[in-house]
Motif scaffolding. Structure first.
Motif, PDB file in Angstrom:
ATOM      1  N   UNK A 144       0.851  -1.187   0.000  1.00  0.00           N
ATOM      2  CA  UNK A 144       0.000   0.000   0.000  1.00  0.00           C
ATOM      3  C   UNK A 144       0.886   1.237   0.000  1.00  0.00           C
ATOM      4  N   UNK A 145       0.563   2.161  -0.926  1.00  0.00           N
ATOM      5  CA  UNK A 145       1.325   3.402  -1.049  1.00  0.00           C
ATOM      6  C   UNK A 145       0.518   4.578  -0.501  1.00  0.00           C
ATOM      7  N   UNK A 146       1.195   5.711  -0.300  1.00  0.00           N
ATOM      8  CA  UNK A 146       0.589   6.869   0.360  1.00  0.00           C
ATOM      9  C   UNK A 146      -0.708   7.349  -0.278  1.00  0.00           C
ATOM     10  N   UNK A 147      -0.776   7.402  -1.575  1.00  0.00           N
ATOM     11  CA  UNK A 147      -1.930   7.983  -2.257  1.00  0.00           C
ATOM     12  C   UNK A 147      -3.028   6.975  -2.594  1.00  0.00           C
TER      13      UNK A 147
ATOM     14  N   UNK B 131       1.792   3.033   8.490  1.00  0.00           N
ATOM     15  CA  UNK B 131       1.262   1.735   8.926  1.00  0.00           C
ATOM     16  C   UNK B 131      -0.229   1.731   9.270  1.00  0.00           C
ATOM     17  N   UNK B 132      -0.727   2.778   9.903  1.00  0.00           N
ATOM     18  CA  UNK B 132      -2.153   2.839  10.253  1.00  0.00           C
ATOM     19  C   UNK B 132      -3.013   2.845   8.997  1.00  0.00           C
ATOM     20  N   UNK B 133      -2.620   3.659   8.014  1.00  0.00           N
ATOM     21  CA  UNK B 133      -3.368   3.725   6.759  1.00  0.00           C
ATOM     22  C   UNK B 133      -3.228   2.422   5.981  1.00  0.00           C
ATOM     23  N   UNK B 134      -2.034   1.853   5.968  1.00  0.00           N
ATOM     24  CA  UNK B 134      -1.797   0.603   5.248  1.00  0.00           C
ATOM     25  C   UNK B 134      -2.650  -0.522   5.825  1.00  0.00           C
ATOM     26  N   UNK B 135      -2.760  -0.570   7.141  1.00  0.00           N
ATOM     27  CA  UNK B 135      -3.567  -1.619   7.772  1.00  0.00           C
ATOM     28  C   UNK B 135      -5.040  -1.481   7.388  1.00  0.00           C
ATOM     29  N   UNK B 136      -5.539  -0.244   7.366  1.00  0.00           N
ATOM     30  CA  UNK B 136      -6.935  -0.015   6.975  1.00  0.00           C
ATOM     31  C   UNK B 136      -7.161  -0.459   5.527  1.00  0.00           C
ATOM     32  N   UNK B 137      -6.227  -0.113   4.647  1.00  0.00           N
ATOM     33  CA  UNK B 137      -6.367  -0.488   3.225  1.00  0.00           C
ATOM     34  C   UNK B 137      -6.271  -2.003   3.061  1.00  0.00           C
TER      35      UNK B 137
END
Length: 145
Positions: A33-36, A99-105
């Motif tokens: 998972x990438x930033x955007x 990491x928080x955003x990656x886990x959600x995605x």
């Protein structure tokens, strides 16, 4: 968002000596998972993974997707896929999602695949995982949206 998919005869993920996810025939999906990345990219990539024709039909041609072949998915978070390796001898992870955003995605990717009727096993986000697989072919593709 990046998915490295491998057609497998079987695959499993072990965390601290315990198997947390396993499949027989199907696809091992290493998900970066990438930033955007957003929900639109997530759905496009998940649909591509599920519809990508990498299994043999009756004529031994790659014409079947994982569901048509009677397979499952094993989805494992793999942040190193988001590494920039163009310069130097050390990867940069500046494009990887927090990491928080990656886990959600990651969780949303799994939930979306399940909502489409796929049987999905998973690794454990953020854990030190031992991934075992028997690559069938070998057949490996890098998909990106």
């Amino acid at each position: 968002m990046i998915a490295l998919i491998q057609r497998v005869s079987h695959a499993s993920v072990v965390v601290e000596g315990e198997t947390v996810g396993a499949i027989d025939k199907g696809l091992l999906v290493l998900l970066g998972v990438e930033k955007d990345d957003d929900g639109d990219k997530l759905k496009r990539l998940a649909d591509k993974v599920m519809k990508y024709r990498v299994f043999a039909d009756a004529d031994d041609k790659m014409n079947l997707n994982v569901a048509q072949a009677g397979g499952s998915l094993l989805v494992v978070s793999q942040f190193t896929l988001a590494a920039d390796t163009k310069k130097g001898l050390r990867p940069s992870f500046s494009s990887a999602a927090h990491p928080t955003d990656a886990e959600k995605q990651y969780e949303a990717f799994v939930a979306y695949c399940r909502s489409q009727g796929m049987t999905v096993a998973t690794g454990q986000f953020g854990a030190d995982m031992k991934v075992s697989l028997l690559n069938d072919g070998p057949v490996t593709f890098s998909l990106q949206v």
